[in-house]
Write an enzyme that holds these catalytic residues in place. Structure first.
Site, PDB file in Angstrom:
ATOM      1  N   ASP A 109       0.849  -1.184   0.000  1.00 18.58           N
ATOM      2  CA  ASP A 109       0.000   0.000   0.000  1.00 18.58           C
ATOM      3  C   ASP A 109       0.891   1.241   0.000  1.00 18.58           C
ATOM      4  OD1 ASP A 109      -2.457   1.684   0.423  1.00 18.58           O
ATOM      5  OD2 ASP A 109      -3.316  -0.300   0.800  1.00 18.58           O
ATOM      6  N   HIS A 139      -2.666   3.206  -4.770  1.00 18.26           N
ATOM      7  CA  HIS A 139      -2.096   2.721  -3.507  1.00 18.26           C
ATOM      8  C   HIS A 139      -0.643   2.291  -3.689  1.00 18.26           C
ATOM      9  CE1 HIS A 139      -5.733   2.757  -0.955  1.00 18.26           C
ATOM     10  NE2 HIS A 139      -6.392   2.514  -2.082  1.00 18.26           N
ATOM     11  N   GLU A 192      -9.693   2.554  -5.728  1.00 20.48           N
ATOM     12  CA  GLU A 192      -9.366   3.934  -5.360  1.00 20.48           C
ATOM     13  C   GLU A 192      -8.178   4.497  -6.139  1.00 20.48           C
ATOM     14  OE1 GLU A 192     -11.001   3.745  -0.748  1.00 20.48           O
ATOM     15  OE2 GLU A 192      -8.907   3.240  -1.144  1.00 20.48           O
ATOM     16  N   ASP A 194     -12.312  -2.992  11.038  1.00 16.10           N
ATOM     17  CA  ASP A 194     -11.619  -1.794  11.510  1.00 16.10           C
ATOM     18  C   ASP A 194     -12.614  -0.723  11.944  1.00 16.10           C
ATOM     19  OD1 ASP A 194     -12.409  -1.622   8.802  1.00 16.10           O
ATOM     20  OD2 ASP A 194     -10.963  -0.023   8.392  1.00 16.10           O
ATOM     21  N   GLU A 204      -4.900   0.886   9.565  1.00 20.31           N
ATOM     22  CA  GLU A 204      -4.440   2.263   9.778  1.00 20.31           C
ATOM     23  C   GLU A 204      -4.422   2.618  11.259  1.00 20.31           C
ATOM     24  OE1 GLU A 204      -6.714   1.354   7.517  1.00 20.31           O
ATOM     25  OE2 GLU A 204      -6.724   2.677   5.758  1.00 20.31           O
TER      26      GLU A 204
END
Length: 536
Positions: free
Chosen positions: A189, A263, A326, A424, A476
């Protein structure tokens, strides 16, 4: 048979008469070993060794493999089971998982159609014997079990926060305990690249490390500091092979993910020639979505072909995950060179650049007898190449959402709905979740996980195209192993029962009682799960 405590809930249970007992005897007594027999099948030796290891480590039993069919526990392969598994699952590399456990006064007999079924039965026995030491016993009876869905996965992002190979193996073992059969390893990433690629040493030297990590939430990035503590790591090829073998003994497939063409800020920092600006952007120290994307140069695709070759050499699973999510088009739109390459390749719109990556990655994968899978953005980018599969994460109420479009096009789909499977997200305690550790967003309590019916959205003719579902652990805001435990468990227990037992599963109140009896097992394994006691 204490089956009110087994998770996931078995399909069928028939109590019997009597009790099976095994008692450790001192070293000078004959026959003190707990004997595990596999008959003439060498295929079952890994599962027998697995069971023996659990018995030694968790039950203090002197377990050993013995030749022949005379043992205290006998593992056998059988053809007398349900019909063949769906072709799409078999093509992916999964094995039949049905199994039967016969507990008799003299022995425990386990039969299954494949080693994967034996591996599931091993976890049932592991749960039933949990907490017993040296003297083991089980009430007699019979268990017949098989899963409702074939692909039952647990994902782990090791790019945002690195986990050692030993920690990854522990994560896989806990997944196997709950009869989850796939580990999705998110290896790359913007914040770090964890896969070694021969011939590209700057990956391990530069792309694998960031200078620090954002303190606080990404929403407060403008005022939050970077901690200045270097963070990173890159696995060796040997560590990956050992982890894949560890998973295989537990009947768990490993799906690697290399996320492109977005990413990729860590990669482009190490190799700016793969990017669109010619400058290294720096390995990302905060969260959110980066603008950095890959270019269309031949050298970039030569690198990606080497990545595919690397993955195919390390991971035997049929699918390879190439992200596709993304990917912002800003750099492509601003790059004269990208526009020139688009004309050379016959591409019109900037979004077609992503579709070109999808086509090429599927072509590279096919050369190695593999197929690509990507997040649902690859459906938007253009027609799916033959053989590609879709991981659906962005929930939609539309009757013709991206998942349905993919299914109607004949592409296999794996469900990863963010509203039901993103572990998450907050678990809700206190107003504004202010009694929970910092998380990315959302609210996914365990009750909502358990209430999910994965297939109810789809008409009967499309349901065979759904391979299964999986949970996601994006890291994250999950910096430590204990924090990871807290976010994943016990929600993974609930999802395991949803996916294994299916619509026939018990109601919430009965599951809650089952979970209460099950949590001491994960306690014994040192799992720092979120407590079930009422929180403020």
């Amino acid at each position: 048979m204490h089956l009110s405590t087994v998770i996931p809930q078995p399909s069928r249970v028939a109590p019997g008469a009597g009790v099976w007992r095994w008692r450790y005897r001192s070293h000078w007594s004959r026959g003190h070993l707990l004997r595990i027999a596999t008959g003439a099948s060498a295929r079952l030796e890994p599962q027998a060794e697995l069971l023996a290891g659990y018995l030694r480590e968790e039950n203090l039993a002197a377990a050993a493999l013995v030749p022949g069919e005379e043992g205290d526990i006998v593992l056998t392969l059988s053809s007398a089971g349900p019909g063949p598994m769906p072709a799409a699952l078999a093509e992916a590399g999964f094995e039949p998982e049905w199994h039967r456990i016969h507990v008799e006064p003299e022995r425990i007999r386990v039969e299954a159609g494949a080693p994967a079924g034996i591996a599931r039965a091993v976890q049932t026995l592991r749960q039933l014997l949990s907490g017993q030491r040296a003297r083991l016993e089980l009430p007699c009876g019979r268990i017949e079990d098989a899963p409702a869905l074939g692909w039952r996965g647990l994902h782990l992002d090791v790019a945002r926060h690195f986990r050692t190979a030993a920690e990854v193996r522990r994560y896989i073992d806990l997944a196997a305990l709950h009869k989850l059969n796939l580990f999705h390893w998110h290896l790359t990433d913007d914040q770090g690249w964890r896969l070694p690629v021969e011939g590209y040493p700057r990956i391990e030297e530069i792309a694998a490390w960031r200078e620090g990590t954002l303190v606080g939430h990404d929403c407060d990035r403008a005022t939050s500091p970077i901690d200045g503590i270097p963070h990173g790591g890159c696995y060796t090829a040997e560590e990956i092979r050992e982890t894949v073998a560890y998973a295989a003994a537990r009947g768990v497939q490993v799906l690697p993910e290399v996320d492109v063409p977005g990413h990729v800020q860590a990669l482009v920092t190490a190799y700016p020639e793969f990017g669109n600006t010619g400058r290294p952007p720096g390995v990302r120290t905060c969260w959110g979505i980066s603008d950095t994307t890959l270019n269309l140069e031949p050298g970039t695709f030569a690198f990606l072909e080497r990545v595919v070759e690397t993955l195919a050499g390390l991971f035997p699973f049929r699918y390879l995950h190439f992200g596709g999510d993304e990917a912002r088009t800003g750099e492509w739109a601003a790059s004269e060179r990208i526009q020139e390459r688009k004309r050379e390749l016959g591409l019109c719109e900037d979004r077609e650049v992503q579709h070109h990556f999808t086509r090429e990655l599927q072509r590279f994968a096919a050369r190695h007898g593999r197929r690509m899978i990507g997040w649902d953005e690859i459906v938007e980018a253009g027609p799916l190449p033959e053989g590609a599969a879709v991981m659906y994460w962005r929930d939609s109420d539309s009757e013709e959402g991206l998942d349905v479009q993919a299914l109607r096009a004949g592409a296999p789909v794996v469900l990863a709905n963010c509203s039901r499977t993103y572990f998450d997200h907050y678990q809700k305690a206190g107003e504004g979740m202010d009694f929970e550790p910092l998380a990315i967003c959302g609210n996914l309590p365990i009750e909502k996980v358990y209430a999910w019916e994965p297939l109810e959205r789809y008409p009967a003719e499309l349901q065979p195209g759904v391979l299964g579902a999986q949970a996601q652990a994006w890291t994250e805001y999950i910096p430590t192993r204990a924090h990871l435990d807290y976010m994943v468990y016990p929600r993974a227990c609930a999802l395991a029962q949803v996916l294994w037992t299916g619509p026939a599963r018990e109601g919430w109140a009965d599951f809650e009682r089952r979970l209460e009896s099950h949590l001491p097992r994960v306690d014994h394994l040192g799992v720092a799960y979120r407590p079930r006691l009422p929180l403020p």
